[in-house]
Design a protein around this motif. Structure first.
Motif, PDB file in Angstrom:
ATOM      1  N   ALA A   1      -5.429   5.888  -4.506  1.00  0.00           N
ATOM      2  CA  ALA A   1      -6.501   6.113  -3.538  1.00  0.00           C
ATOM      3  C   ALA A   1      -6.007   5.967  -2.108  1.00  0.00           C
ATOM      4  N   LEU A   2      -5.114   5.017  -1.877  1.00  0.00           N
ATOM      5  CA  LEU A   2      -4.629   4.799  -0.524  1.00  0.00           C
ATOM      6  C   LEU A   2      -3.589   5.828  -0.098  1.00  0.00           C
TER       7      LEU A   2
ATOM      8  N   ALA B   1      -1.695  -4.134  13.039  1.00  0.00           N
ATOM      9  CA  ALA B   1      -0.709  -4.639  12.073  1.00  0.00           C
ATOM     10  C   ALA B   1       0.357  -5.481  12.760  1.00  0.00           C
ATOM     11  N   ALA B   2       0.827  -5.024  13.912  1.00  0.00           N
ATOM     12  CA  ALA B   2       1.840  -5.793  14.631  1.00  0.00           C
ATOM     13  C   ALA B   2       1.289  -7.133  15.087  1.00  0.00           C
ATOM     14  N   GLY B   3       0.043  -7.136  15.550  1.00  0.00           N
ATOM     15  CA  GLY B   3      -0.565  -8.398  15.985  1.00  0.00           C
ATOM     16  C   GLY B   3      -0.720  -9.393  14.846  1.00  0.00           C
ATOM     17  N   LEU B   4      -1.164  -8.913  13.686  1.00  0.00           N
ATOM     18  CA  LEU B   4      -1.333  -9.806  12.538  1.00  0.00           C
ATOM     19  C   LEU B   4       0.004 -10.350  12.051  1.00  0.00           C
ATOM     20  N   MET B   5       1.021  -9.483  12.017  1.00  0.00           N
ATOM     21  CA  MET B   5       2.334  -9.948  11.575  1.00  0.00           C
ATOM     22  C   MET B   5       2.959 -10.891  12.594  1.00  0.00           C
ATOM     23  N   TRP B   6       2.681 -10.677  13.875  1.00  0.00           N
ATOM     24  CA  TRP B   6       3.162 -11.605  14.902  1.00  0.00           C
ATOM     25  C   TRP B   6       2.548 -12.989  14.707  1.00  0.00           C
ATOM     26  N   ASP B   7       1.228 -13.036  14.466  1.00  0.00           N
ATOM     27  CA  ASP B   7       0.561 -14.318  14.248  1.00  0.00           C
ATOM     28  C   ASP B   7       1.074 -15.023  13.000  1.00  0.00           C
TER      29      ASP B   7
ATOM     30  N   GLY C   1       3.826   2.750   8.890  1.00  0.00           N
ATOM     31  CA  GLY C   1       4.279   2.738   7.503  1.00  0.00           C
ATOM     32  C   GLY C   1       5.323   1.676   7.243  1.00  0.00           C
ATOM     33  N   THR C   2       6.244   1.510   8.188  1.00  0.00           N
ATOM     34  CA  THR C   2       7.285   0.491   8.024  1.00  0.00           C
ATOM     35  C   THR C   2       6.691  -0.911   8.024  1.00  0.00           C
ATOM     36  N   LEU C   3       5.759  -1.170   8.927  1.00  0.00           N
ATOM     37  CA  LEU C   3       5.129  -2.491   8.989  1.00  0.00           C
ATOM     38  C   LEU C   3       4.348  -2.798   7.716  1.00  0.00           C
ATOM     39  N   LEU C   4       3.584  -1.819   7.224  1.00  0.00           N
ATOM     40  CA  LEU C   4       2.793  -2.057   6.014  1.00  0.00           C
ATOM     41  C   LEU C   4       3.690  -2.284   4.799  1.00  0.00           C
ATOM     42  N   LEU C   5       4.763  -1.505   4.704  1.00  0.00           N
ATOM     43  CA  LEU C   5       5.689  -1.707   3.591  1.00  0.00           C
ATOM     44  C   LEU C   5       6.315  -3.100   3.621  1.00  0.00           C
ATOM     45  N   ARG C   6       6.752  -3.501   4.801  1.00  0.00           N
ATOM     46  CA  ARG C   6       7.385  -4.818   4.908  1.00  0.00           C
ATOM     47  C   ARG C   6       6.387  -5.924   4.577  1.00  0.00           C
ATOM     48  N   ALA C   7       5.160  -5.796   5.090  1.00  0.00           N
ATOM     49  CA  ALA C   7       4.161  -6.824   4.809  1.00  0.00           C
ATOM     50  C   ALA C   7       3.831  -6.874   3.319  1.00  0.00           C
ATOM     51  N   GLY C   8       3.706  -5.719   2.677  1.00  0.00           N
ATOM     52  CA  GLY C   8       3.395  -5.701   1.256  1.00  0.00           C
ATOM     53  C   GLY C   8       4.508  -6.263   0.404  1.00  0.00           C
ATOM     54  N   LEU C   9       5.751  -5.903   0.728  1.00  0.00           N
ATOM     55  CA  LEU C   9       6.879  -6.419  -0.056  1.00  0.00           C
ATOM     56  C   LEU C   9       7.062  -7.916   0.154  1.00  0.00           C
TER      57      LEU C   9
ATOM     58  N   LEU D   1      -3.659  -6.961  -2.880  1.00  0.00           N
ATOM     59  CA  LEU D   1      -3.306  -6.835  -1.468  1.00  0.00           C
ATOM     60  C   LEU D   1      -1.891  -6.300  -1.269  1.00  0.00           C
ATOM     61  N   PRO D   2      -0.855  -6.832  -1.948  1.00  0.00           N
ATOM     62  CA  PRO D   2       0.480  -6.232  -1.790  1.00  0.00           C
ATOM     63  C   PRO D   2       0.519  -4.766  -2.191  1.00  0.00           C
ATOM     64  N   VAL D   3      -0.175  -4.417  -3.263  1.00  0.00           N
ATOM     65  CA  VAL D   3      -0.203  -3.019  -3.691  1.00  0.00           C
ATOM     66  C   VAL D   3      -0.866  -2.155  -2.632  1.00  0.00           C
ATOM     67  N   ALA D   4      -1.960  -2.646  -2.051  1.00  0.00           N
ATOM     68  CA  ALA D   4      -2.654  -1.889  -1.010  1.00  0.00           C
ATOM     69  C   ALA D   4      -1.765  -1.685   0.209  1.00  0.00           C
ATOM     70  N   LEU D   5      -1.045  -2.717   0.590  1.00  0.00           N
ATOM     71  CA  LEU D   5      -0.168  -2.598   1.756  1.00  0.00           C
ATOM     72  C   LEU D   5       0.983  -1.634   1.490  1.00  0.00           C
ATOM     73  N   VAL D   6       1.577  -1.719   0.316  1.00  0.00           N
ATOM     74  CA  VAL D   6       2.686  -0.810  -0.015  1.00  0.00           C
ATOM     75  C   VAL D   6       2.188   0.632  -0.094  1.00  0.00           C
ATOM     76  N   ALA D   7       1.026   0.839  -0.702  1.00  0.00           N
ATOM     77  CA  ALA D   7       0.478   2.190  -0.795  1.00  0.00           C
ATOM     78  C   ALA D   7       0.150   2.741   0.588  1.00  0.00           C
ATOM     79  N   GLY D   8      -0.437   1.898   1.433  1.00  0.00           N
ATOM     80  CA  GLY D   8      -0.715   2.340   2.790  1.00  0.00           C
ATOM     81  C   GLY D   8       0.556   2.661   3.555  1.00  0.00           C
ATOM     82  N   GLY D   9       1.614   1.876   3.312  1.00  0.00           N
ATOM     83  CA  GLY D   9       2.883   2.148   3.976  1.00  0.00           C
ATOM     84  C   GLY D   9       3.483   3.467   3.539  1.00  0.00           C
ATOM     85  N   PHE D  10       3.483   3.731   2.223  1.00  0.00           N
ATOM     86  CA  PHE D  10       3.991   5.009   1.724  1.00  0.00           C
ATOM     87  C   PHE D  10       3.157   6.173   2.266  1.00  0.00           C
ATOM     88  N   SER D  11       1.844   5.989   2.317  1.00  0.00           N
ATOM     89  CA  SER D  11       0.969   7.051   2.818  1.00  0.00           C
ATOM     90  C   SER D  11       1.260   7.370   4.276  1.00  0.00           C
ATOM     91  N   ALA D  12       1.436   6.328   5.106  1.00  0.00           N
ATOM     92  CA  ALA D  12       1.723   6.550   6.523  1.00  0.00           C
ATOM     93  C   ALA D  12       3.085   7.207   6.728  1.00  0.00           C
TER      94      ALA D  12
END
Length: 279
Positions: free
Chosen positions: A12-13, A145-151, A220-228, A241-252
Motif C-alpha cells: 500500500a505504501l 523526517a530530518a527533524g524527527l531523526m535529529w531529535d 527515501g534515504t531517510l525513511l530507509l535508514r530510520a526503518g532499518l 512501523l519499520p515495514v512502513a518506513l522501509v516501504a515509504g523509503g522504497f516508494s520515495a
C-alpha cells in the motif's frame, strides 16, 4: 497474520510513488501538445530570437551546474579522502539539479511586444496542480523526517544541515521559477502565443521536477535508514512501523528515479521548425 498485514502495508505504501510516477508520465502529453503547437505556428522574428536565447541560457546554466558538481566532488575528496567515493554521485546530482533550477529561475524576459492590458494564463494551463503540491508535500516530508531523526539522535554532524538545505533551497528556487512564469504577460502577436505557452510549460515542469527529485531522494534515504535502524533494535515494539518506513523509503526512491528520467527528457529546449502543414 502479522506478516500478512506487514506485506499489505508495504504494498500500500508503494502506491504513492507509483501514482506520482504515473502523473509525471501523463504530463508528457502536455509537453507534446505544447511542442506540437510551436511546430504548427510561424513565430515572429522576435519569437524565433526568444527561442534561441532561451536555449542558450539553459545550456549555460546547466553547464555551470555540471562544473558545480565536479567542484563538489573535488571538495569532498579534499575533506574526506577515500570516504568521499560515496559522495561523488550525490555531489554531481546536486550540481546538475542546481543548474536546471537556476536556469529556470533566471530565464530572461522575451523581447516581444506584450499585451496591453497585460494578460496572463493560469498555472493550471502550464502544469497540473497535483504535481506542484506533491513537490511541496515531499519537501515538507523531508523537513519533518530530518527533524524527527535529529531529535532522536539518528541524524547529526554535517549531514543534517545538508539534508535540510538542499531540498529547501531547491523548493524556494522552483517557487521563484513558477512565480515568474505565472506573472509574465503574454505576447501581443498571436503567432508568438504558442511559443510563450511552450516556454512556460517547460519552465513549470523542469523546475517542479528538479525540486521533486532534490526532495524525493533524501526523503527515501531517510525513511530507509530510520526503518532499518528501528528494525534492528531489540524490543523495538510492533513490526509494522519499520515495514512502513522501509516501504515509504522504497516508494520515495522509486518515484525520485522515475521523475529523474522524466526530467532528462525535458532538457531538450523548445524548438521551432517550418510549419508542419506548410505546402
Amino acid at each position: 497474520m502479522g506478516r500478512l498485514i506487514a506485506v499489505l502495508l508495504f504494498v500500500a505504501l508503494l502506491a504513492p510513488g507509483v501514482l506520482l510516477a504515473r502523473a509525471w508520465g501523463l504530463a508528457a502529453g502536455r509537453r507534446a501538445v505544447a511542442g506540437g503547437a510551436v511546430e504548427l505556428a510561424d513565430p515572429t522574428p522576435e519569437g524565433v530570437d526568444t527561442l534561441r536565447r532561451q536555449a542558450a541560457h539553459g545550456r549555460r546554466w546547466r553547464g555551470l551546474g555540471l562544473l558545480l558538481g565536479v567542484a563538489g566532488i573535488v571538495a569532498s575528496v579534499v575533506l574526506f579522502a577515500e570516504a568521499s567515493v560515496f559522495l561523488w554521485i550525490p555531489a554531481l546530482a546536486v550540481g546538475l539539479l542546481a543548474g536546471v533550477l537556476l536556469a529556470e529561475a533566471t530565464r530572461p524576459r522575451p523581447r516581444w511586444a506584450l499585451t496591453s492590458p497585460a494578460r496572463r494564463p493560469g498555472q493550471g494551463e502550464q502544469i497540473s496542480a497535483w504535481l506542484v503540491w506533491s513537490m511541496r508535500a515531499v519537501v515538507a516530508g523531508v523537513l519533518l523526517a530530518a527533524g524527527l531523526m535529529w531529535d532522536a539522535g539518528d541524524l547529526g554532524g554535517a549531514v543534517a544541515p545538508i539534508v535540510v538545505a538542499v531540498p529547501l533551497v531547491a523548493w524556494l528556487t522552483a517557487e521563484i521559477a513558477l512565480l515568474r512564469a505565472l506573472l509574465r504577460p503574454m505576447p501581443a502577436a498571436g503567432a508568438d502565443v504558442p511559443v510563450d505557452e511552450a516556454l512556460r510549460t517547460w519552465t513549470a515542469h523542469l523546475a517542479t521536477a528538479a525540486a521533486s527529485v532534490a526532495a524525493l531522494l533524501p526523503l527515501g534515504t531517510l525513511l530507509l535508514r530510520a526503518g532499518l535502524d528501528l528494525g534492528d533494535r531489540p524490543g523495538g515494539g510492533l513490526d509494522v512501523l519499520p515495514v512502513a518506513l522501509v516501504a515509504g523509503g522504497f516508494s520515495a526512491l522509486a518515484a525520485g528515479i522515475a521523475v529523474t528520467v522524466f526530467l532528462v527528457t525535458w532538457l531538450r529546449p523548445v524548438r521551432s521548425a517550418a510549419p508542419a502543414l506548410a505546402g
